[in-house]
Design a protein around this motif. Structure first.
Motif, PDB file in Angstrom:
ATOM      1  N   GLY A   1       0.842  -1.194   0.000  1.00 57.54           N
ATOM      2  CA  GLY A   1       0.000   0.000   0.000  1.00 57.54           C
ATOM      3  C   GLY A   1       0.871   1.235   0.000  1.00 57.54           C
ATOM      4  O   GLY A   1       2.076   1.163   0.288  1.00 57.54           O
ATOM      5  N   ASN A   2       0.275   2.375  -0.284  1.00 61.90           N
ATOM      6  CA  ASN A   2       1.052   3.604  -0.417  1.00 61.90           C
ATOM      7  C   ASN A   2       1.730   4.043   0.866  1.00 61.90           C
ATOM      8  O   ASN A   2       2.759   4.706   0.833  1.00 61.90           O
ATOM      9  CB  ASN A   2       0.142   4.739  -0.909  1.00 61.90           C
ATOM     10  CG  ASN A   2       0.156   4.831  -2.417  1.00 61.90           C
ATOM     11  OD1 ASN A   2       0.634   3.923  -3.090  1.00 61.90           O
ATOM     12  ND2 ASN A   2      -0.374   5.905  -2.948  1.00 61.90           N
ATOM     13  N   PHE A   3       1.165   3.677   2.029  1.00 63.40           N
ATOM     14  CA  PHE A   3       1.782   4.069   3.294  1.00 63.40           C
ATOM     15  C   PHE A   3       3.235   3.578   3.356  1.00 63.40           C
ATOM     16  O   PHE A   3       4.078   4.144   4.046  1.00 63.40           O
ATOM     17  CB  PHE A   3       0.991   3.481   4.485  1.00 63.40           C
ATOM     18  CG  PHE A   3       1.084   2.001   4.501  1.00 63.40           C
ATOM     19  CD1 PHE A   3       2.139   1.382   5.136  1.00 63.40           C
ATOM     20  CD2 PHE A   3       0.208   1.223   3.775  1.00 63.40           C
ATOM     21  CE1 PHE A   3       2.305   0.019   5.063  1.00 63.40           C
ATOM     22  CE2 PHE A   3       0.361  -0.136   3.702  1.00 63.40           C
ATOM     23  CZ  PHE A   3       1.409  -0.741   4.352  1.00 63.40           C
ATOM     24  N   SER A   4       3.528   2.475   2.610  1.00 60.83           N
ATOM     25  CA  SER A   4       4.881   1.910   2.704  1.00 60.83           C
ATOM     26  C   SER A   4       5.917   2.836   2.063  1.00 60.83           C
ATOM     27  O   SER A   4       7.099   2.763   2.380  1.00 60.83           O
ATOM     28  CB  SER A   4       4.956   0.511   2.096  1.00 60.83           C
ATOM     29  OG  SER A   4       4.759   0.573   0.720  1.00 60.83           O
TER      30      SER A   4
ATOM     31  N   VAL B   1       5.765  -9.092  -4.287  1.00 59.65           N
ATOM     32  CA  VAL B   1       4.696  -9.156  -5.282  1.00 59.65           C
ATOM     33  C   VAL B   1       3.501  -8.292  -4.865  1.00 59.65           C
ATOM     34  O   VAL B   1       2.540  -8.149  -5.595  1.00 59.65           O
ATOM     35  CB  VAL B   1       4.311 -10.628  -5.554  1.00 59.65           C
ATOM     36  CG1 VAL B   1       3.464 -11.202  -4.427  1.00 59.65           C
ATOM     37  CG2 VAL B   1       3.613 -10.782  -6.896  1.00 59.65           C
ATOM     38  N   GLY B   2       3.596  -7.676  -3.695  1.00 57.04           N
ATOM     39  CA  GLY B   2       2.581  -6.694  -3.313  1.00 57.04           C
ATOM     40  C   GLY B   2       1.300  -7.292  -2.765  1.00 57.04           C
ATOM     41  O   GLY B   2       0.209  -6.787  -3.031  1.00 57.04           O
ATOM     42  N   ALA B   3       1.435  -8.357  -1.968  1.00 58.80           N
ATOM     43  CA  ALA B   3       0.242  -8.958  -1.364  1.00 58.80           C
ATOM     44  C   ALA B   3      -0.132  -8.193  -0.098  1.00 58.80           C
ATOM     45  O   ALA B   3       0.668  -8.101   0.835  1.00 58.80           O
ATOM     46  CB  ALA B   3       0.510 -10.421  -1.023  1.00 58.80           C
TER      47      ALA B   3
ATOM     48  N   GLY C   1      -1.899  -0.406   6.019  1.00 60.89           N
ATOM     49  CA  GLY C   1      -2.942   0.574   5.770  1.00 60.89           C
ATOM     50  C   GLY C   1      -4.222   0.111   6.434  1.00 60.89           C
ATOM     51  O   GLY C   1      -4.298  -1.008   6.963  1.00 60.89           O
ATOM     52  N   ASP C   2      -5.237   0.968   6.404  1.00 64.85           N
ATOM     53  CA  ASP C   2      -6.514   0.556   6.989  1.00 64.85           C
ATOM     54  C   ASP C   2      -7.136  -0.572   6.173  1.00 64.85           C
ATOM     55  O   ASP C   2      -7.887  -1.393   6.712  1.00 64.85           O
ATOM     56  CB  ASP C   2      -7.485   1.741   7.115  1.00 64.85           C
ATOM     57  CG  ASP C   2      -7.557   2.600   5.867  1.00 64.85           C
ATOM     58  OD1 ASP C   2      -6.542   2.708   5.156  1.00 64.85           O
ATOM     59  OD2 ASP C   2      -8.629   3.172   5.596  1.00 64.85           O
ATOM     60  N   GLY C   3      -6.789  -0.631   4.883  1.00 63.11           N
ATOM     61  CA  GLY C   3      -7.287  -1.737   4.061  1.00 63.11           C
ATOM     62  C   GLY C   3      -6.643  -3.051   4.468  1.00 63.11           C
ATOM     63  O   GLY C   3      -7.326  -4.018   4.831  1.00 63.11           O
ATOM     64  N   GLY C   4      -5.342  -3.095   4.439  1.00 59.39           N
ATOM     65  CA  GLY C   4      -4.621  -4.335   4.729  1.00 59.39           C
ATOM     66  C   GLY C   4      -4.756  -4.774   6.176  1.00 59.39           C
ATOM     67  O   GLY C   4      -4.737  -5.974   6.482  1.00 59.39           O
ATOM     68  N   ALA C   5      -4.915  -3.811   7.083  1.00 55.15           N
ATOM     69  CA  ALA C   5      -4.934  -4.150   8.519  1.00 55.15           C
ATOM     70  C   ALA C   5      -6.051  -5.132   8.850  1.00 55.15           C
ATOM     71  O   ALA C   5      -5.877  -6.025   9.692  1.00 55.15           O
ATOM     72  CB  ALA C   5      -5.090  -2.882   9.349  1.00 55.15           C
TER      73      ALA C   5
ATOM     74  N   TYR D   1      -8.843   2.661   0.306  1.00 51.89           N
ATOM     75  CA  TYR D   1      -7.811   1.864  -0.334  1.00 51.89           C
ATOM     76  C   TYR D   1      -7.001   2.884  -1.147  1.00 51.89           C
ATOM     77  O   TYR D   1      -7.226   3.091  -2.344  1.00 51.89           O
ATOM     78  CB  TYR D   1      -8.429   0.815  -1.256  1.00 51.89           C
ATOM     79  CG  TYR D   1      -9.058  -0.369  -0.539  1.00 51.89           C
ATOM     80  CD1 TYR D   1      -8.282  -1.221   0.231  1.00 51.89           C
ATOM     81  CD2 TYR D   1     -10.414  -0.668  -0.683  1.00 51.89           C
ATOM     82  CE1 TYR D   1      -8.837  -2.319   0.874  1.00 51.89           C
ATOM     83  CE2 TYR D   1     -10.981  -1.769  -0.046  1.00 51.89           C
ATOM     84  CZ  TYR D   1     -10.187  -2.589   0.725  1.00 51.89           C
ATOM     85  OH  TYR D   1     -10.726  -3.678   1.347  1.00 51.89           O
ATOM     86  N   GLY D   2      -6.075   3.560  -0.440  1.00 56.84           N
ATOM     87  CA  GLY D   2      -5.464   4.770  -0.973  1.00 56.84           C
ATOM     88  C   GLY D   2      -4.694   4.566  -2.270  1.00 56.84           C
ATOM     89  O   GLY D   2      -4.772   5.394  -3.181  1.00 56.84           O
ATOM     90  N   THR D   3      -3.933   3.486  -2.363  1.00 59.91           N
ATOM     91  CA  THR D   3      -3.129   3.243  -3.565  1.00 59.91           C
ATOM     92  C   THR D   3      -4.026   3.215  -4.798  1.00 59.91           C
ATOM     93  O   THR D   3      -3.704   3.791  -5.841  1.00 59.91           O
ATOM     94  CB  THR D   3      -2.413   1.878  -3.466  1.00 59.91           C
ATOM     95  OG1 THR D   3      -1.830   1.778  -2.180  1.00 59.91           O
ATOM     96  CG2 THR D   3      -1.388   1.709  -4.545  1.00 59.91           C
ATOM     97  N   ILE D   4      -5.139   2.539  -4.649  1.00 62.24           N
ATOM     98  CA  ILE D   4      -6.021   2.377  -5.806  1.00 62.24           C
ATOM     99  C   ILE D   4      -6.677   3.710  -6.149  1.00 62.24           C
ATOM    100  O   ILE D   4      -6.836   4.054  -7.327  1.00 62.24           O
ATOM    101  CB  ILE D   4      -7.083   1.293  -5.515  1.00 62.24           C
ATOM    102  CG1 ILE D   4      -6.402  -0.002  -5.046  1.00 62.24           C
ATOM    103  CG2 ILE D   4      -7.960   1.049  -6.740  1.00 62.24           C
ATOM    104  CD1 ILE D   4      -5.342  -0.560  -5.958  1.00 62.24           C
TER     105      ILE D   4
END
Ligand SMILES: Cc1ncc(C[n+]2csc(CCOP(=O)(O)OP(=O)(O)O)c2C)c(N)n1
Length: 551
Positions: free
Chosen positions: A389-392, A412-414, A439-443, A470-473
Motif C-alpha cells: 500500500g502507499n503508506f509503505s 509481489v505486493g500482497a 494501511g486501513d485496508g490491509g490491517a 484503499y489509498g493506492t487504488i
C-alpha cells in the motif's frame, strides 16, 4: 522398524532442522497433528487464518538464511485461504514448504468433500507439487520438498498428504536432508566481470533477495575497494547500510525521478542476487526488456532465471555471495578511484531523498511524521514488516536501515502480509523489536493474527495508516481517470482500531494530529508486555510520500 507414516513425517521435518510450524488445523491431517502431540521440539503455531499461516511461513523462509519456512493447512478451503503465501513465496523466491491434507486415496477424483486436484491448481504458484500416495515415499517426499524449495531459485513446494495415509505402517527409513548444491562463479566469467567493472565509468550494483544478510559486511568491503554504488532493491532495503557513503539509492518500485534519471546515466548494471522483477525494473523500462539499454551482468543462483526475461551481456548462475568473495579475493582493482564522484553523486541524491522533511497536511497526519518518529526509536536489531500500500512509501522515505535490522514484506505486493510476518519475526527473533506497518485496508485482512501474537507472547507494534480509503487504488484511479473520483470503489468506513486492539488485550494508541505523534510513538515503544496498535488518522491528500492529490 515399523512406525506410522505420521511419525516418520514428524521425524523427517525435525531432521530438516524445523522448529516452528505454522498451521490452521483440519480434519484432513488429524493423524499428523496427533503425531506432533508427542514431539516437543517442533512447535506448532496455531493461526487464525491460513493466509496468516502461509505469510508467517514465507517470512520464516526469509529469516532462516536460505532454509524453508513450513506451514500445514487443511485441504480445499484451508489451502484456498493459504494460497496467497504460496504466491508470495513463488514471486519473491522464498523457500517454503507447505503440507496440505487431502481426501482419502480411495475417493480421489470423486469430488469428495473439499477435494481439489493440487497438481493442477498449484502448478503456477509452486516449484513442485508432490503427491504422497505410498507410505514408503513419505520421508523421501519431505527431503525432496526441502531440497527443491531451497535450491536454484528458491520457492514454495507443496506436499499433498491423503488423510488415510498417516496411520499406515511403514518400514521405510528416514530420508536424510540433501546437502545444498551451490554453484560458484566460473573463472572465465569472473575475469570478464572484473574487466567490465574496472572499465566502467559509471557502474551500478543492485542487490536483491538471493543475497543473504550474512553477505552484507563483505558487500560493504567490495563497495569501498571497487568504488561501487550499492542499491538494495524493492523490499530489501536492509541489504546495505543506508548510512554508508557508497549507498547508491534505494531501487524500489516507482523510484523518484531525480534518482532514476541519475541512475540512467550508468554504463554498467550488475544485478547481484536480484531477479529484476517488474517492480524493480520500473515496469521493464530500466533495464529495458528484453534488450537492456546498458550492459547487464545478471547474477542469480539459477541458470533458468538468467536470460529468462533480459538478455545479459554476462550471465552468472551462481551464489551472489561467492561472486563478492571472489572479487574481494582479487585484491585492489586498477583505476576505480576515478568514479568517486559518480558514487558520491548518487549517494548525495540518496541522502537528499531521505531528509526528514515534509509539508504539513490539513486533513490528517502526514504519515512522514510517523515514520520519521519510528526511525528515532528503531533498535539495531529491529525487524520492520510492511503490508502492500502507499503508506509503505513513507517507510522507505524515512527509515535508514542499518546492518542487523531486517525488513520483511511481499515483493509481489500482497496485502495482509504485515501482521503475520510480524508474528513470525517475533518468534524467530525473540526479544527484539518488531514493528509492522499496514494501511486501513490491509490491517483488517489479516490483522486478526494479533490474537496469535497474544497467544504466543509476541509483542509487535502494529502501526495502521488510516486514510479511510484503499489509498493506492484511489491514487491510480486519479492518475488514470482525472476528474472522475473513485470513492465508490475505494472508500472505507473503519472501526476504532484502538478499541479493536483492546479487545485482543493489546495496547491501543490513537494519533489524530501531528502534534500527538512524538508522544504517541514514544508510548508505543515503551510498552513491552503486550502488542500495541497505533491508529493513525492519516492525510488522504498526502497520498504517498512523494505525491499530493491536490498537487
Ligand atoms: C490481497 C490484495 N488485494 C488487493 C490488492 C490491490 N491493492 C493494492 S494496494 C491496495 C490498497 C491498499 O490500501 P491500504 O491498505 O488502506 O493502504 P494505502 O494504499 O491506503 O496506504 C489494493 C486494494 C493487493 N495488492 N493485494
Amino acid at each position: 522398524m515399523s512406525q506410522t507414516v505420521a511419525r516418520l513425517l514428524v521425524d523427517s521435518l525435525e531432521a530438516h532442522d524445523i522448529d516452528l510450524i505454522y498451521c490452521v488445523p483440519g480434519e484432513s491431517y488429524l493423524g499428523l497433528t496427533n503425531a506432533l502431540v508427542d514431539n516437543n521440539r517442533l512447535r506448532l503455531i496455531v493461526c487464525r487464518h491460513e493466509s496468516g499461516a502461509s505469510f508467517m511461513a514465507a517470512a520464516d523462509g526469509r529469516m532462516r538464511g536460505g532454509r524453508a519456512g513450513v506451514c500445514i493447512v487443511s485441504r480445499g478451503p484451508g489451502l484456498s485461504n493459504g494460497m496467497i503465501g504460496l504466491h508470495t513465496a513463488y514471486h519473491d523466491a522464498t523457500p517454503m514448504v507447505m503440507l496440505i491434507g487431502q481426501v482419502e486415496r480411495r475417493d480421489f477424483g470423486r469430488l469428495a468433500l473439499q477435494e481439489q486436484n493440487y497438481s493442477r491448481l498449484l502448478s503456477d504458484i509452486t516449484k513442485l507439487v508432490i503427491e504422497v500416495n505410498e507410505p514408503e515415499t513419505a520421508s523421501e517426499a519431505i527431503a525432496r520438498a526441502f531440497h527443491m524449495a531451497e535450491s536454484g531459485t528458491p520457492g514454495p513446494v507443496a506436499v499433498i498428504l491423503p488423510e488415510d495415509l498417516f496411520e499406515e505402517q511403514t518400514e521405510a527409513p528416514l530420508d536424510r536432508p540433501r546437502p545444498a548444491a551451490l554453484a560458484g562463479p566460473r573463472t572465465a566469467d569472473l575475469e570478464q566481470l572484473a574487466g567490465m567493472l574496472e572499465r566502467a565509468e559509471r557502474p551500478l550494483v543492485w542487490v536483491g533477495g538471493a543475497l543473504r544478510e550474512a553477505a552484507v559486511p563483505e558487500l560493504g568491503k567490495l563497495a569501498e575497494r571497487w568504488m561501487l554504488p550499492i542499491s538494495p532493491t524493492h523490499r530489501r532495503p536492509h541489504l546495505f547500510d543506508a548510512d554508508h557513503a557508497n549507498y547508491g539509492g534505494y531501487m524500489g518500485t516507482r523510484v523518484p525521478r531525480e534518482l532514476l534519471d541519475a541512475m540512467k546515466r550508468a554504463d554498467l548494471l550488475v544485478a547481484l542476487g536480484e531477479r529484476l522483477s517488474d517492480s524493480v525494473s520500473q515496469s521493464y523500462s530500466f533495464p529495458t526488456a528484453p534488450e537492456p539499454q546498458l550492459p547487464l551482468v545478471h547474477v542469480w543462483p539459477d541458470p533458468n532465471e538468467v536470460g529468462r526475461v533480459f538478455r545479459p551481456e554476462l550471465g552468472m548462475a551462481c551464489d551472489p555471495q561467492a561472486v563478492i568473495q571472489a572479487l574481494l579475493g582479487r585484491g585492489t582493482p586498477r583505476g576505480v578511484d576515478g568514479r568517486r564522484a559518480w558514487v558520491g553523486g548518487l549517494n548525495a541524491i540518496h541522502n537528499r531523498l531521505l531528509e526528514p522533511v515534509w509539508d504539513r497536511t490539513e486533513d490528517g497526519v502526514n504519515f512522514s511524521a510517523i515514520t520519521a518518529a519510528v526511525a528515532r526509536h528503531l533498535a539495531p536489531d529491529a525487524t520492520v514488516t510492511s503490508d502492500a500500500g502507499n503508506f509503505s512509501s513513507f517507510i522507505h522515505r524515512h527509515l535508514r536501515f542499518r546492518p542487523g535490522q531486517m525488513f520483511l514484506a511481499s515483493i509481489v505486493g500482497a496485502m495482509g502480509s504485515a501482521m503475520p510476518m510480524a508474528v513470525a519475526a517475533g518468534l524467530r527473533r525473540p526479544g527484539t523489536q518488531v514493528i509492522a506497518f499496514a494501511g486501513d485496508g490491509g490491517a483488517l485482512m489479516t490483522g486478526n493474527e494479533i490474537a496469535t501474537a497474544r497467544q504466543y507472547g509476541v509483542n509487535p507494534i502494529l502501526i495502521i495508516s488510516d486514510n479511510a480509503h484503499y489509498g493506492t487504488i484511489m491514487m491510480h484511479h486519479d492518475m488514470r481517470y482525472p476528474g472522475r473520483p473513485s470513492e465508490a470503489a475505494t472508500k472505507l468506513t473503519n472501526p476504532d482500531f484502538s478499541l479493536w486492539a483492546a479487545a485482543f488485550g493489546a495496547e491501543g494508541i490513537t494519533i489524530r494530529e501531528e502534534r500527538e505523534v512524538e508522544d504517541g510513538i514514544a508510548r508505543a515503544f515503551a510498552v513491552k508486555d503486550r502488542p500495541v496498535v497505533v491508529h493513525v488518522h492519516t492525510s488522504t491528500d498526502q497520498i504517498s510520500a512523494w505525491r499530493r492529490r491536490t498537487g
